[in-house]
Design an enzyme around this catalytic site. Structure first.
Site, PDB file in Angstrom:
ATOM      1  CE  LYS A 112     -77.541  89.322  88.310  1.00 50.19           C
ATOM      2  NZ  LYS A 112     -78.623  90.041  89.037  1.00 50.19           N
TER       3      LYS A 112
HETATM    4  C1  LIG Z   1     -79.023  91.333  88.802  1.00 53.92           C
HETATM    5  C2  LIG Z   1     -80.327  91.746  89.386  1.00 53.92           C
HETATM    6  C3  LIG Z   1     -81.037  92.867  88.918  1.00 53.92           C
HETATM    7  C4  LIG Z   1     -80.484  93.792  87.857  1.00 53.92           C
HETATM    8  O1  LIG Z   1     -80.419  93.185  86.605  1.00 53.92           O
HETATM    9  P1  LIG Z   1     -79.534  93.840  85.419  1.00 53.92           P
HETATM   10  O2  LIG Z   1     -79.595  92.873  84.311  1.00 53.92           O
HETATM   11  O3  LIG Z   1     -78.147  93.987  86.000  1.00 53.92           O
HETATM   12  O4  LIG Z   1     -80.138  95.164  85.094  1.00 53.92           O
HETATM   13  C5  LIG Z   1     -82.287  93.132  89.462  1.00 53.92           C
HETATM   14  N1  LIG Z   1     -82.803  92.360  90.442  1.00 53.92           N
HETATM   15  C6  LIG Z   1     -82.151  91.290  90.934  1.00 53.92           C
HETATM   16  C7  LIG Z   1     -82.768  90.500  92.030  1.00 53.92           C
HETATM   17  C8  LIG Z   1     -80.893  90.929  90.430  1.00 53.92           C
HETATM   18  O5  LIG Z   1     -80.255  89.853  90.931  1.00 53.92           O
END
Ligand SMILES: *Cc1c(COP(=O)(O)O)cnc(C)c1O
Length: 463
Positions: A112
């Protein structure tokens, strides 16, 4: 570039407006009116560019004239300078066919950061221009909160209220949020589950008494700018593996469908993507929707991959709109049905459209542990539970001879030490850059799980 809502009736916005807006006023999600497209020779010309320059090239068509090429380039440079790896999102080879795309070298160890580091700068840039302030309200089960707080801490004209369910995020996740002491950061631990916190945030966005006084912004993946920034690493990986002359497949650990939707966008833009694999854990609403057309929410089962523990996947609406004929009023009807019954059926058009490139695999706890163990034994790589689910799904998927399969490594193994240790016997240590986390002072407030308490807290504390 204009942005339209998936539900057809909200006003079209430009890029700076859509960045500050979050959810559309008709309850839909914003998407570009049409997809920009690169030819094969334009894509070939991107080979070998440093990450920040590639990011500027890939994103410029979405930004339009809201930022000059030079200014967007500077913001990308600044956003990605904080990553601990010079390549920003390096590829690691596991075997002849399988690769990992490491997206966890940012400040809070999850993918993120790639989008949120840029989003924090975009907020500051656009707010400085229109002289306004932005009050971000969000709920987190862990990773979004820490990445968003890091991205906006200390920035001008923006403050953030982040709700997390008390006692239900890991110690690493909590301290990554609560040890940020900047005055524009407000951490709130609320009684209840993540879904309770999320429901309160949704009410804030619709509460006239709040929105009459504050401009409320979003940092979760309903925000278009986040998805846009994630398109870049699909290009980065594919270019290194031979695109546009070679097709590439991706496997994506999926929760809210933001990350994998960015892959869909990359394909729409002309990147030769053979397949996109949606990897889910036992919370498998997306797997059921993609294999049988049944999109129906159940109860969330907590797992060792908490960022994928969802029942409603917000960005799936963007895919259904885009592959199902881009009919806003039909989409609004379909989502109204879902809101009423917590269940809906995909149309034939949506199923055919999604099935052209997207498939799905569901992994249970054993599949996940086995993937972590096998990767450690065969390749000497420690992977986190989310990545393990992606890799399991990749290995269940056939692709034509010569097509590389890239699994998105979405979190650093040190962020989820217990399951990694359980699978491999190795307890990953926290990287130096956040090694003293547990010695730092924490600051957060606790609130009961009722909406009025949260609303009043925000109204009392927002500048
Ligand atoms: C947020 C997250 C996901 C999922 O991603 P999306 O974009 O919500 O599908 C998968 N793995 C990790 C470690 C995350 O932080």
């Amino acid at each position: 570039m204009r942005y339209v809502s998936t539900r057809g009736s909200a006003k079209a916005l430009n890029f700076s407006e859509v960045t500050l807006a979050g959810l559309a006023s008709d309850g839909g999600l914003y998407l570009p009116e049409r997809w920009p497209h690169f030819t094969a020779s334009e894509i070939a010309a991107m080979r070998g560019l440093p990450y920040a320059e590639l990011a500027q090239r890939v994103m410029q068509p979405f930004v339009g004239d809201c930022l000059t090429e030079q200014r967007l380039g500077e913001l990308c440079e600044q956003a990605y300078s904080r990553f601990a790896h010079k390549a920003v999102t390096p590829l690691v080879q596991l075997d002849q066919r399988d690769w990992l795309l490491e997206l966890f070298h940012g400040p809070t160890l999850a993918f993120k950061d790639v989008a949120l580091q840029l989003l924090g700068l975009l907020f500051e840039e656009f707010l400085a221009r229109d002289g306004g302030r932005l009050t971000i309200v969000g709920a987190t089960s862990g990773d979004t909160g820490s990445a968003a707080i890091d991205a906006v801490a200390g920035r001008d004209n923006v403050e953030i209220f982040m709700l997390h369910p008390k006692g239900r995020v890991s110690d690493v996740q909590r301290t990554q949020m609560t040890t940020v002491l900047a005055p524009n950061v407000h951490n709130i631990a609320i009684e209840g589950s993540f879904d309770d916190a999320q429901a309160m945030v949704k009410r804030i966005f619709a509460d006239e008494s709040v929105i009459a006084r504050h401009r409320i912004g979003a940092v979760n993946s309903i925000n278009w700018a986040r998805l846009m920034a994630q398109v870049v690493y699909y290009f980065a990986a594919a270019l290194q593996l031979g695109a546009p002359d070679r097709r590439v497949a991706f496997s994506v650990p999926t929760g809210n469908f933001g990350d994998v939707f960015a892959g869909h966008v990359a394909a729409r833009m002309g990147l030769p993507i053979e397949k996109l694999v949606v990897a889910t854990n036992v919370n498998d609403i997306l797997h059921r929707a993609l294999t049988s057309g049944d999109y129906s929410a159940g109860e969330v089962t907590p797992t060792a991959s908490p960022s994928m523990d969802i029942q409603v996947s917000s960005n799936f609406e963007r895919l259904l709109f885009d592959v199902g004929g881009r009919d806003g009023s039909a989409m609004a009807q379909q989502m109204a049905e879902f809101d009423a019954k917590r269940a809906m059926k995909l149309t034939d058009g949506q199923r055919t459209g999604a099935g052209e490139r997207i498939m799905s695999v569901r992994a249970d706890a054993d599949d996940m542990l086995l993937a972590m163990r096998r990767t450690w034994e065969d390749s000497g790589e420690l992977i986190d539970p989310h990545t393990a689910i992606g890799l399991h799904a990749a290995r269940c998927t056939d692709v034509p001879e010569g097509v590389p399969m890239v699994t998105l490594a979405t979190a650093h193994p040190a962020k989820f030490r217990d399951p990694v240790e359980q699978a491999t016997g190795i307890r990953p240590s926290l990287p130096n850059r956040i090694g003293d986390l547990f010695q730092r002072e924490e600051r957060y407030d606790e609130l009961p799980g009722n909406y009025e308490a949260v609303r009043d807290y925000i109204m009392d504390n927002a500048a």
